[in-house]
Write a protein that holds these residues in place. Structure first.
Motif, PDB file in Angstrom:
ATOM      1  N   ASP A 196      34.880  36.747  17.952  1.00  0.00           N
ATOM      2  CA  ASP A 196      33.815  36.965  18.923  1.00  0.00           C
ATOM      3  C   ASP A 196      34.422  36.977  20.328  1.00  0.00           C
ATOM      4  O   ASP A 196      34.611  35.926  20.944  1.00  0.00           O
ATOM      5  CB  ASP A 196      32.765  35.862  18.796  1.00  0.00           C
ATOM      6  N   ALA A 197      34.736  38.169  20.825  1.00  0.00           N
ATOM      7  CA  ALA A 197      35.381  38.284  22.141  1.00  0.00           C
ATOM      8  C   ALA A 197      34.483  37.761  23.252  1.00  0.00           C
ATOM      9  O   ALA A 197      34.973  37.232  24.255  1.00  0.00           O
ATOM     10  CB  ALA A 197      35.765  39.734  22.397  1.00  0.00           C
ATOM     11  N   ALA A 198      33.163  37.887  23.084  1.00  0.00           N
ATOM     12  CA  ALA A 198      32.247  37.447  24.136  1.00  0.00           C
ATOM     13  C   ALA A 198      32.281  35.939  24.327  1.00  0.00           C
ATOM     14  O   ALA A 198      31.895  35.444  25.397  1.00  0.00           O
ATOM     15  CB  ALA A 198      30.830  37.903  23.802  1.00  0.00           C
ATOM     16  N   ALA A 199      32.742  35.209  23.325  1.00  0.00           N
ATOM     17  CA  ALA A 199      32.819  33.754  23.422  1.00  0.00           C
ATOM     18  C   ALA A 199      34.186  33.284  23.912  1.00  0.00           C
ATOM     19  O   ALA A 199      34.489  32.090  23.845  1.00  0.00           O
ATOM     20  CB  ALA A 199      32.511  33.128  22.065  1.00  0.00           C
ATOM     21  N   LYS A 200      34.988  34.226  24.407  1.00  0.00           N
ATOM     22  CA  LYS A 200      36.339  33.901  24.866  1.00  0.00           C
ATOM     23  C   LYS A 200      36.543  34.304  26.326  1.00  0.00           C
ATOM     24  O   LYS A 200      35.858  35.198  26.847  1.00  0.00           O
ATOM     25  CB  LYS A 200      37.393  34.662  24.025  1.00  0.00           C
ATOM     26  N   LEU A 201      37.500  33.678  26.957  1.00  0.00           N
ATOM     27  CA  LEU A 201      37.998  34.073  28.266  1.00  0.00           C
ATOM     28  C   LEU A 201      39.407  34.612  28.083  1.00  0.00           C
ATOM     29  O   LEU A 201      40.182  34.090  27.273  1.00  0.00           O
ATOM     30  CB  LEU A 201      38.032  32.872  29.219  1.00  0.00           C
ATOM     31  N   ARG A 202      39.728  35.659  28.813  1.00  0.00           N
ATOM     32  CA  ARG A 202      41.111  36.144  28.797  1.00  0.00           C
ATOM     33  C   ARG A 202      41.960  35.172  29.617  1.00  0.00           C
ATOM     34  O   ARG A 202      41.773  35.040  30.828  1.00  0.00           O
ATOM     35  CB  ARG A 202      41.193  37.551  29.382  1.00  0.00           C
ATOM     36  N   LEU A 203      42.862  34.483  28.950  1.00  0.00           N
ATOM     37  CA  LEU A 203      43.695  33.485  29.611  1.00  0.00           C
ATOM     38  C   LEU A 203      44.899  34.188  30.232  1.00  0.00           C
ATOM     39  O   LEU A 203      45.683  34.839  29.521  1.00  0.00           O
ATOM     40  CB  LEU A 203      44.142  32.436  28.598  1.00  0.00           C
ATOM     41  N   MET A 204      45.052  34.053  31.527  1.00  0.00           N
ATOM     42  CA  MET A 204      46.046  34.822  32.282  1.00  0.00           C
ATOM     43  C   MET A 204      47.125  33.917  32.868  1.00  0.00           C
ATOM     44  O   MET A 204      46.875  32.756  33.217  1.00  0.00           O
ATOM     45  CB  MET A 204      45.366  35.589  33.414  1.00  0.00           C
ATOM     46  N   ALA A 205      48.322  34.472  33.007  1.00  0.00           N
ATOM     47  CA  ALA A 205      49.420  33.814  33.723  1.00  0.00           C
ATOM     48  C   ALA A 205      50.328  34.910  34.264  1.00  0.00           C
ATOM     49  O   ALA A 205      50.659  35.857  33.550  1.00  0.00           O
ATOM     50  CB  ALA A 205      50.202  32.882  32.800  1.00  0.00           C
ATOM     51  N   ASP A 206      50.693  34.801  35.530  1.00  0.00           N
ATOM     52  CA  ASP A 206      51.511  35.826  36.194  1.00  0.00           C
ATOM     53  C   ASP A 206      50.912  37.223  36.046  1.00  0.00           C
ATOM     54  O   ASP A 206      51.629  38.217  35.875  1.00  0.00           O
ATOM     55  CB  ASP A 206      52.951  35.814  35.653  1.00  0.00           C
ATOM     56  N   GLY A 207      49.593  37.296  36.072  1.00  0.00           N
ATOM     57  CA  GLY A 207      48.919  38.580  36.045  1.00  0.00           C
ATOM     58  C   GLY A 207      48.804  39.244  34.687  1.00  0.00           C
ATOM     59  O   GLY A 207      48.320  40.372  34.595  1.00  0.00           O
ATOM     60  N   ARG A 208      49.205  38.555  33.618  1.00  0.00           N
ATOM     61  CA  ARG A 208      49.141  39.141  32.281  1.00  0.00           C
ATOM     62  C   ARG A 208      48.410  38.193  31.333  1.00  0.00           C
ATOM     63  O   ARG A 208      48.439  36.967  31.514  1.00  0.00           O
ATOM     64  CB  ARG A 208      50.547  39.434  31.747  1.00  0.00           C
ATOM     65  N   GLN A 209      47.783  38.753  30.315  1.00  0.00           N
ATOM     66  CA  GLN A 209      47.051  37.940  29.362  1.00  0.00           C
ATOM     67  C   GLN A 209      48.002  37.267  28.389  1.00  0.00           C
ATOM     68  O   GLN A 209      48.811  37.917  27.726  1.00  0.00           O
ATOM     69  CB  GLN A 209      46.035  38.777  28.589  1.00  0.00           C
ATOM     70  N   VAL A 210      47.859  35.943  28.265  1.00  0.00           N
ATOM     71  CA  VAL A 210      48.690  35.171  27.342  1.00  0.00           C
ATOM     72  C   VAL A 210      47.852  34.522  26.242  1.00  0.00           C
ATOM     73  O   VAL A 210      48.419  33.913  25.325  1.00  0.00           O
ATOM     74  CB  VAL A 210      49.495  34.088  28.078  1.00  0.00           C
ATOM     75  N   GLY A 211      46.516  34.643  26.321  1.00  0.00           N
ATOM     76  CA  GLY A 211      45.694  34.009  25.304  1.00  0.00           C
ATOM     77  C   GLY A 211      44.248  34.449  25.359  1.00  0.00           C
ATOM     78  O   GLY A 211      43.814  35.124  26.305  1.00  0.00           O
ATOM     79  N   TRP A 212      43.514  34.067  24.311  1.00  0.00           N
ATOM     80  CA  TRP A 212      42.062  34.223  24.240  1.00  0.00           C
ATOM     81  C   TRP A 212      41.489  32.809  24.162  1.00  0.00           C
ATOM     82  O   TRP A 212      41.450  32.204  23.093  1.00  0.00           O
ATOM     83  CB  TRP A 212      41.651  35.014  23.002  1.00  0.00           C
ATOM     84  N   LEU A 213      41.049  32.284  25.275  1.00  0.00           N
ATOM     85  CA  LEU A 213      40.604  30.892  25.348  1.00  0.00           C
ATOM     86  C   LEU A 213      39.118  30.800  24.997  1.00  0.00           C
ATOM     87  O   LEU A 213      38.273  31.387  25.689  1.00  0.00           O
ATOM     88  CB  LEU A 213      40.836  30.349  26.755  1.00  0.00           C
TER      89      LEU A 213
END
Length: 299
Positions: free
Chosen positions: A35-52
C-alpha cells in the motif's frame, strides 16, 4: 514485485503443473500486497532509500529529530528526509545506531543481528550510512540479498531436482519455512557474489572453489508489506549445478534441514505457501528458465 519468469497457463486436459502454478500465483499474491499510500518516500542526499510506513514515522518522531517535514511530490506521494541536518556518513550511522537500540528497547525491532546494512538508493550508489540489519524493515530500507538454486539436472537419467533448505525455527524472519539452498542478506561492504560464496559455506557446506562456479541470472525485486514494516529487496539470483553425490551440511545453525526435491513435490511445497516469497520467486525463475514445469506434470 518484479520477477523474470512466466507461469504456465492451464490447459483443457487439467495440467497438474499449471494447476499448481495457479495456486502458487495465488499464494504469492496473498503475501505480496503493498500500500504505497500508507508509506512515505524516505529520502537521503536527494534520493529515495526506503518506503517508510506512516505508522512507523509517528513512532520515529517520538525519538526526536529523526525525520524532516513531509513534502508532497508531483506524483501524489509524500517524501520525508531521514536525519535532516546530519550530512555525513559517520554522523548518520551513529544516529541510526542509537535509534536502532531505542527501537529494539521499545519492542519495535526484534532479532538483533549485530550486522550492518547499507543505507543507499542503489547497489552501485555510495552508502549514506549503515544501520543495524534488524531495523532495516522497520524503516522500509532498500536491501540486497543473494539466493542460489542448488540444481540436480537429471542428466544421468534421473529426474531433475533442486536442493532446498528449511529455515531454523529460531530465525527472527520466516522461521521454519522452506528457502533456497543458499540465501543471505548482503552486508555493507560486500557484493552479490562475495555474499553468496560466504553463505554457501556457512549454510550448506559448499566450498568456495565450487561456489564460484555459480551462474548469475539477474535480479528479482521484491516490494511488499510485512508485519514488521516493508521488504524492499533486490534479490540476486544464481544457479549452481551440484555434483551428483553432493550432500549439503549446515555450518551456522541457521538451517534445520536440507532436502533434495523433484519438481512435482517442489511445486506442492510452493503451492502450500510453505516457502518464503523471495525463495519462491527465485525457484520459479529457475524452473521457467530450464523448462522444468513439465517435469512436474502427471500425464
Amino acid at each position: 514485485m518484479a520477477a523474470m519468469f512466466s507461469l504456465p497457463a492451464a490447459d483443457a486436459g487439467g495440467n497438474s503443473a499449471a494447476d499448481a502454478a495457479a495456486r502458487i500465483a495465488a499464494s504469492l499474491a496473498a503475501r505480496s500486497g503493498f500500500d504505497a499510500a500508507a508509506k512515505l518516500r524516505l529520502m537521503a542526499d536527494g534520493r529515495q532509500v526506503g518506503w517508510l510506513p506512516r505508522a512507523h514515522a509517528a513512532i520515529l518522531r517520538g525519538f526526536g529529530a529523526v525525520l524532516g517535514p513531509e513534502r508532497p511530490l508531483a506524483d501524489g506521494s509524500v517524501a520525508v528526509v531521514l536525519l535532516p541536518g546530519r550530512d555525513d556518513f559517520d554522523a548518520r550511522s551513529a544516529a541510526l545506531q542509537t535509534l536502532s537500540r531505542q527501537l529494539a528497547d521499545a519492542g519495535h525491532v526484534r532479532g538483533w543481528r549485530d550486522e550492518l546494512f547499507a543505507v543507499t538508493a542503489a547497489l552501485n550508489a555510495p552508502a549514506v550510512a549503515v544501520v543495524e540489519r534488524a531495523a532495516a524493515r522497520f524503516l522500509g530500507l532498500l536491501t540486497f540479498a543473494s539466493h542460489m538454486n542448488g540444481i540436480v539436472d537429471g542428466a544421468a537419467g534421473g529426474q531433475p531436482a533442486l536442493w532446498i533448505s528449511r529455515r531454523s525455527p529460531a530465525k527472527a524472519i520466516d522461521p521454519g519455512m522452506w528457502d533456497n539452498l543458499v540465501a543471505g542478506g548482503m552486508p555493507h561492504g560486500s557484493d552479490p557474489l562475495a555474499t553468496l560464496v560466504r553463505e554457501c559455506e556457512e549454510e550448506s557446506g559448499i566450498p568456495p572453489a565450487l561456489a564460484r562456479g555459480v551462474q548469475a541470472h539477474g535480479m528479482i525485486e521484491v516490494l511488499r508489506d510485512l508485519p514488521e514494516g516493508v521488504q524492499w529487496e533486490q534479490v540476486y539470483v544464481y544457479d549452481l549445478l551440484l555434483p551428483p553425490g553432493f550432500i549439503p551440511h549446515n555450518q551456522d545453525g541457521e538451517v534445520s534441514e536440507h532436502r533434495r526435491v523433484e519438481v512435482a513435490p517442489l511445486l506442492a511445497i510452493m503451492s502450500a505457501g510453505a516457502m518464503t516469497v523471495d525463495a519462491t520467486l527465485v525457484t520459479l525463475d529457475a524452473l521457467g528458465r530450464r523448462g522444468w514445469f513439465r517435469a512436474g506434470r502427471h500425464e
